[in-house]
Scaffold this active site. Structure first.
Site, short mmCIF file in Angstrom:
data_model
loop_
_atom_site.label_atom_id
_atom_site.label_comp_id
_atom_site.label_asym_id
_atom_site.label_seq_id
_atom_site.Cartn_x
_atom_site.Cartn_y
_atom_site.Cartn_z
N LYS A 175 -4.08 6.35 7.92
CA LYS A 175 -4.93 6.71 6.79
C LYS A 175 -5.48 8.12 7.00
O LYS A 175 -6.12 8.39 8.00
CB LYS A 175 -6.08 5.72 6.63
CG LYS A 175 -5.66 4.33 6.22
CD LYS A 175 -6.87 3.44 5.94
CE LYS A 175 -7.58 3.88 4.68
NZ LYS A 175 -8.70 2.97 4.34
N ARG A 211 0.85 -1.19 0.00
CA ARG A 211 0.00 0.00 0.00
C ARG A 211 0.88 1.23 0.00
O ARG A 211 1.35 1.68 1.03
CB ARG A 211 -0.91 -0.01 1.23
CG ARG A 211 -1.85 1.20 1.33
CD ARG A 211 -2.68 1.11 2.61
NE ARG A 211 -3.59 2.24 2.75
CZ ARG A 211 -3.25 3.43 3.28
NH1 ARG A 211 -2.01 3.61 3.74
NH2 ARG A 211 -4.13 4.40 3.36
N SER A 267 -12.80 -3.18 1.16
CA SER A 267 -12.99 -2.51 2.44
C SER A 267 -14.48 -2.26 2.67
O SER A 267 -15.17 -1.76 1.78
CB SER A 267 -12.25 -1.16 2.46
OG SER A 267 -10.86 -1.35 2.40
#
Length: 215
Positions: free
Chosen positions: A141, A40, A112
Site C-alpha cells: 500500500k 483490490r 479499515s
C-alpha cells in the site's frame, strides 16, 4: 457474517501476482484454505473499465464455485455489478452511512480502522468486521498509515469491542501468530500469498498457524 470467514482473508489484484494469472493464484489459494477473498485492484498498471469488470466477474465465479465470500475493495458500483458478497472501505473512502444506503440488503461491510476510536465508530455504524492495521511495514500500500503493531488489537479488545477483527499489513507466516494472539480472529494477507512460490502452500501454512494459536 461468520467470524470464521476471517480466519485467512486473501486480498489480491492483478498487479500483485508477479506476472502470474490472478485466476490461477486465487484457485491455488482456495485449495490452500483461504476463507474470504477481497478483490483490490489498486497500484500501477491496474486494469480499469471493462477489463477490471471482466476480471472481477471471473474471480467472483471462482469464489462462488468454492463457497468463498467475495468482497470488493472501495468500489461500490463494481460490487453491485458483480453481485459481490460485500465491500471493504477505508477511513478516507465514502462515509459508512452512504455505503450502507447504496448496497443491496445483506451485503457485508468491512471497515479499515487504525485506532480504538475508529473501531468504536465502525461498530456504532454496524460494520460487519473491521480490518486493523497496518500491523507491520508493507510496501503493497502506497498510502500506508503509521505502523500500529498487534498492540492496537489488544487495545480494541480491552475496550470491550467484540466485533470480528482481521489484522492486515505486512503479515507473514513469521508474525501471524502475534496478530492472532493479540485478539484478531484472523489475518488478511496480500503478497505473502500472491507472490509466494506456491500460493497453495503459503495458504496452508497460515491456516496451520491459525489452528495452533486459536485451538
Amino acid at each position: 457474517m461468520k467470524r470464521e470467514w476471517l480466519n485467512l482473508y486473501f486480498v489480491m489484484g492483478s498487479v500483485d501476482c508477479n506476472g502470474r494469472d490472478p485466476r490461477d493464484v486465487l484457485q491455488e489459494a482456495i485449495k490452500g484454505g483461504i476463507t474470504l477473498f477481497q478483490f483490490r485492484e489498486k497500484g500501477d498498471g491496474v486494469k480499469v473499465g471493462v477489463e477490471k469488470l471482466s476480471l472481477a466477474r471471473e474471480l467472483k465465479e471462482i469464489c462462488k464455485s468454492n463457497n468463498i465470500p467475495f468482497i470488493v475493495n472501495d468500489d461500490i458500483d463494481l460490487a453491485l455489478k458483480v453481485k459481490a458478497d460485500g465491500v471493504h472501505i477505508g477511513q478516507e473512502d465514502a462515509p459508512f452511512s452512504v455505503v450502507d444506503e447504496l448496497l443491496a440488503p445483506g451485503m457485508i461491510i468491512g471497515v479499515s480502522c487504525h485506532t480504538v476510536e475508529e473501531a468504536a465508530a465502525a461498530v456504532n455504524n454496524w460494520a460487519d468486521y473491521i480490518g486493523v492495521g497496518p500491523m507491520y511495514f508493507t510496501d503493497t500500500k502506497k498510502d500506508i498509515r503509521e505502523v500500529k503493531g498487534p498492540g492496537v488489537i489488544k487495545e480494541i479488545r480491552n475496550a470491550g469491542l467484540t466485533v470480528p477483527i482481521v489484522g492486515i499489513g505486512g503479515i507473514t507466516v513469521e508474525n501471524a501468530a502475534e496478530v492472532l494472539a493479540a485478539g484478531a480472529d484472523g489475518v488478511a494477507v496480500i503478497s505473502a500469498i500472491s507472490k509466494a512460490e506456491s500460493a497453495l502452500e503459503a495458504a496452508k501454512e497460515f491456516i496451520r498457524i491459525h489452528n495452533i494459536v486459536t485451538n
